[in-house]
Write a protein that holds these residues in place. Structure first.
Motif, PDB file in Angstrom:
ATOM      1  N   VAL A 167      25.724  70.612  44.078  1.00 20.51           N
ATOM      2  CA  VAL A 167      26.505  71.742  44.745  1.00 20.51           C
ATOM      3  C   VAL A 167      26.944  71.329  46.121  1.00 20.51           C
ATOM      4  O   VAL A 167      26.359  70.716  46.720  1.00 20.51           O
ATOM      5  N   ASN A 168      28.259  71.633  46.205  1.00 18.97           N
ATOM      6  CA  ASN A 168      28.962  71.459  47.533  1.00 18.97           C
ATOM      7  C   ASN A 168      29.288  72.732  48.245  1.00 18.97           C
ATOM      8  O   ASN A 168      29.903  73.417  47.655  1.00 18.97           O
ATOM      9  N   LEU A 169      28.594  72.970  49.388  1.00 15.22           N
ATOM     10  CA  LEU A 169      28.702  74.266  49.877  1.00 15.22           C
ATOM     11  C   LEU A 169      29.677  74.369  51.054  1.00 15.22           C
ATOM     12  O   LEU A 169      29.539  73.481  51.992  1.00 15.22           O
ATOM     13  N   LEU A 170      30.644  74.894  51.298  1.00 16.90           N
ATOM     14  CA  LEU A 170      31.423  75.128  52.393  1.00 16.90           C
ATOM     15  C   LEU A 170      31.223  76.335  53.158  1.00 16.90           C
ATOM     16  O   LEU A 170      31.690  77.349  53.087  1.00 16.90           O
ATOM     17  N   LEU A 171      30.327  76.244  54.662  1.00 15.78           N
ATOM     18  CA  LEU A 171      30.113  77.240  55.423  1.00 15.78           C
ATOM     19  C   LEU A 171      31.008  77.125  56.733  1.00 15.78           C
ATOM     20  O   LEU A 171      30.816  76.163  57.461  1.00 15.78           O
ATOM     21  N   GLY A 172      32.178  77.900  56.744  1.00 16.65           N
ATOM     22  CA  GLY A 172      32.933  77.804  57.806  1.00 16.65           C
ATOM     23  C   GLY A 172      33.805  76.391  57.562  1.00 16.65           C
ATOM     24  O   GLY A 172      34.343  75.984  56.535  1.00 16.65           O
ATOM     25  N   ARG A 173      33.640  75.311  58.390  1.00 17.39           N
ATOM     26  CA  ARG A 173      34.371  74.116  58.232  1.00 17.39           C
ATOM     27  C   ARG A 173      32.975  72.754  57.931  1.00 17.39           C
ATOM     28  O   ARG A 173      33.215  71.753  57.534  1.00 17.39           O
ATOM     29  N   LEU A 174      31.845  73.352  57.731  1.00 14.78           N
ATOM     30  CA  LEU A 174      30.641  72.608  57.334  1.00 14.78           C
ATOM     31  C   LEU A 174      30.481  72.392  55.786  1.00 14.78           C
ATOM     32  O   LEU A 174      30.241  73.427  55.366  1.00 14.78           O
ATOM     33  N   CYS A 175      30.539  71.362  55.447  1.00 12.61           N
ATOM     34  CA  CYS A 175      30.382  71.147  54.003  1.00 12.61           C
ATOM     35  C   CYS A 175      28.863  70.251  53.880  1.00 12.61           C
ATOM     36  O   CYS A 175      28.699  69.479  54.259  1.00 12.61           O
ATOM     37  N   ILE A 176      27.984  71.171  53.124  1.00 16.40           N
ATOM     38  CA  ILE A 176      26.636  70.767  52.763  1.00 16.40           C
ATOM     39  C   ILE A 176      26.436  70.309  51.302  1.00 16.40           C
ATOM     40  O   ILE A 176      26.941  71.096  50.389  1.00 16.40           O
ATOM     41  N   GLN A 177      26.209  69.057  50.960  1.00 13.78           N
ATOM     42  CA  GLN A 177      26.209  68.746  49.518  1.00 13.78           C
ATOM     43  C   GLN A 177      24.959  68.647  49.172  1.00 13.78           C
ATOM     44  O   GLN A 177      24.038  67.985  49.827  1.00 13.78           O
ATOM     45  N   LEU A 178      24.524  69.220  48.149  1.00 12.44           N
ATOM     46  CA  LEU A 178      23.080  69.167  47.361  1.00 12.44           C
ATOM     47  C   LEU A 178      23.335  68.267  46.401  1.00 12.44           C
ATOM     48  O   LEU A 178      23.825  68.574  45.422  1.00 12.44           O
ATOM     49  N   ILE A 179      22.276  67.207  46.233  1.00 10.86           N
ATOM     50  CA  ILE A 179      22.237  66.401  45.217  1.00 10.86           C
ATOM     51  C   ILE A 179      20.687  66.706  44.695  1.00 10.86           C
ATOM     52  O   ILE A 179      19.838  66.210  45.386  1.00 10.86           O
ATOM     53  N   SER A 180      20.620  67.080  43.458  1.00 15.15           N
ATOM     54  CA  SER A 180      19.336  67.414  42.873  1.00 15.15           C
ATOM     55  C   SER A 180      18.926  66.613  41.696  1.00 15.15           C
ATOM     56  O   SER A 180      19.734  66.229  40.772  1.00 15.15           O
ATOM     57  N   GLU A 181      17.620  66.305  41.365  1.00 14.68           N
ATOM     58  CA  GLU A 181      17.165  65.668  40.442  1.00 14.68           C
ATOM     59  C   GLU A 181      16.462  66.698  39.355  1.00 14.68           C
ATOM     60  O   GLU A 181      16.339  66.077  38.305  1.00 14.68           O
ATOM     61  N   VAL A 182      16.687  67.635  39.685  1.00 19.25           N
ATOM     62  CA  VAL A 182      16.860  68.785  38.573  1.00 19.25           C
ATOM     63  C   VAL A 182      17.546  69.916  38.587  1.00 19.25           C
ATOM     64  O   VAL A 182      18.275  69.928  39.589  1.00 19.25           O
ATOM     65  N   PRO A 183      17.906  70.587  37.524  1.00 13.93           N
ATOM     66  CA  PRO A 183      19.099  71.672  37.404  1.00 13.93           C
ATOM     67  C   PRO A 183      18.815  72.591  38.699  1.00 13.93           C
ATOM     68  O   PRO A 183      17.975  73.250  38.970  1.00 13.93           O
ATOM     69  N   LEU A 184      20.132  72.950  39.390  1.00 14.02           N
ATOM     70  CA  LEU A 184      20.228  73.977  40.122  1.00 14.02           C
ATOM     71  C   LEU A 184      20.875  75.253  39.851  1.00 14.02           C
ATOM     72  O   LEU A 184      21.837  75.177  39.077  1.00 14.02           O
TER      73      LEU A 184
END
Length: 296
Positions: A8-25
């Motif tokens: 999942v890639n979240l865009l908070l303002g201009r900050l992009c946080i990428q979540l890479i998981s070993e289990v489904p989110l």
């Protein structure tokens, strides 16, 4: 609606946080509003399942309502507060956020923390936002005259009420209900919504130029005062979501507000919960050129 994914890639303002998981989110509607599939991530968070319980250091460096913070051997640890069980999640990260691992306690909390909204809640996101020149303010926002007017005050003081009054009596659009993200980009500030937005949420990821911040105080008459920088900073910091134990973070947030106030006014509105409050504040905003004359 809800969907599941491993990245999942979240865009908070201009900050992009990428979540890479070993289990489904799990991704719910409010989070999907802030998801993006474009751009390079600013930080990457690896989501892992705990193999064994964490041995947390004996001495905390700080805490908030949900998390306890520790520091050991060059790493911070942010652990969800424990009840009768262990921590539901522990984030291990370097001070510069170049390494971040979010560990799920699946053994004692099976499936509970797989929602992205829950991960965001139990993740030290305020520190990350501060590093990227952003802050979260307890506030409601309206869009009027092409600018975002931001109402802030303690809970149950009337943020949502004032936003609704503007929506009812003017052409203003409500774009946040309880929290807003304010971020500096070079010399300009922008404001967007935030995935956590109170009991009557309005989820919007649109970037808007701010016009002013209005601090609310209930009263029997309506009166507007443009605050000095010193007074305004006190009110704004009280409603900024911050880790008060973290001196570096607090310093960044204070400097952000000082920069903000060089360009945008902050008012104290003593107000009633009716149309008179709207007319009073609107007249001042037009007089000061925050919104143009003629706005409905």
């Amino acid at each position: 609606m809800e969907s599941t994914t491993y990245e999942v890639n979240l865009l908070l303002g201009r900050l992009c946080i990428q979540l890479i998981s070993e289990v489904p989110l799990s991704v719910t509607d409010e989070i999907r509003t802030f998801c993006t599939d474009t751009g390079q991530a600013d930080i990457t968070v690896y989501v892992r399942v705990m193999k064994q319980k964490f041995r947390l250091p004996q001495r905390m460096v700080g805490e908030d309502l949900l998390l306890e913070y520790y520091y050991e051997n060059g790493y911070f640890l942010a652990a969800a507060k424990r009840g009768t069980k262990g921590s539901a999640a522990v984030t291990v990260y370097t001070p510069d956020f170049s390494e971040i691992v979010f560990y799920l306690n699946e053994e004692e909390f099976p499936g509970m923390i797989r929602r992205v909204s829950k991960i965001l809640q139990l993740f030290p996101v305020r520190q990350v936002l501060a590093k990227y020149q952003a802050l979260v303010l307890h506030s409601s926002r309206i869009l009027t005259g092409g600018k975002a007017v931001i109402f802030t005050a303690p809970s149950q003081t009337g943020k949502t009420t004032q936003a609704r009054l503007w929506n009812q009596y003017t052409d203003a659009e409500i774009v946040s209900n309880d929290r807003a993200l304010i971020q500096k980009e070079e010399r300009t500030f922008y404001t967007t919504g935030y995935p956590v937005d109170g009991s009557d949420p309005v989820y919007s990821s649109r970037k808007l130029l701010p016009g002013a911040v209005v601090v609310l105080r209930q009263g029997v008459e309506n009166q507007v005062e443009r605050l000095t920088i010193r007074k305004a900073l006190k009110y704004l910091m009280e409603q900024t979501v911050a880790d008060i134990w973290n001196a570096e973070e607090i310093g960044i947030l204070q400097n952000l507000w000082l920069d903000f106030m060089e360009a945008y006014p902050v008012y104290l509105l003593t107000c009633t919960a009716d149309r008179r409050a709207v007319l009073c504040m609107k007249e001042q905003l037009m007089k000061d050129g925050v919104i143009p004359y003629g706005v409905n």
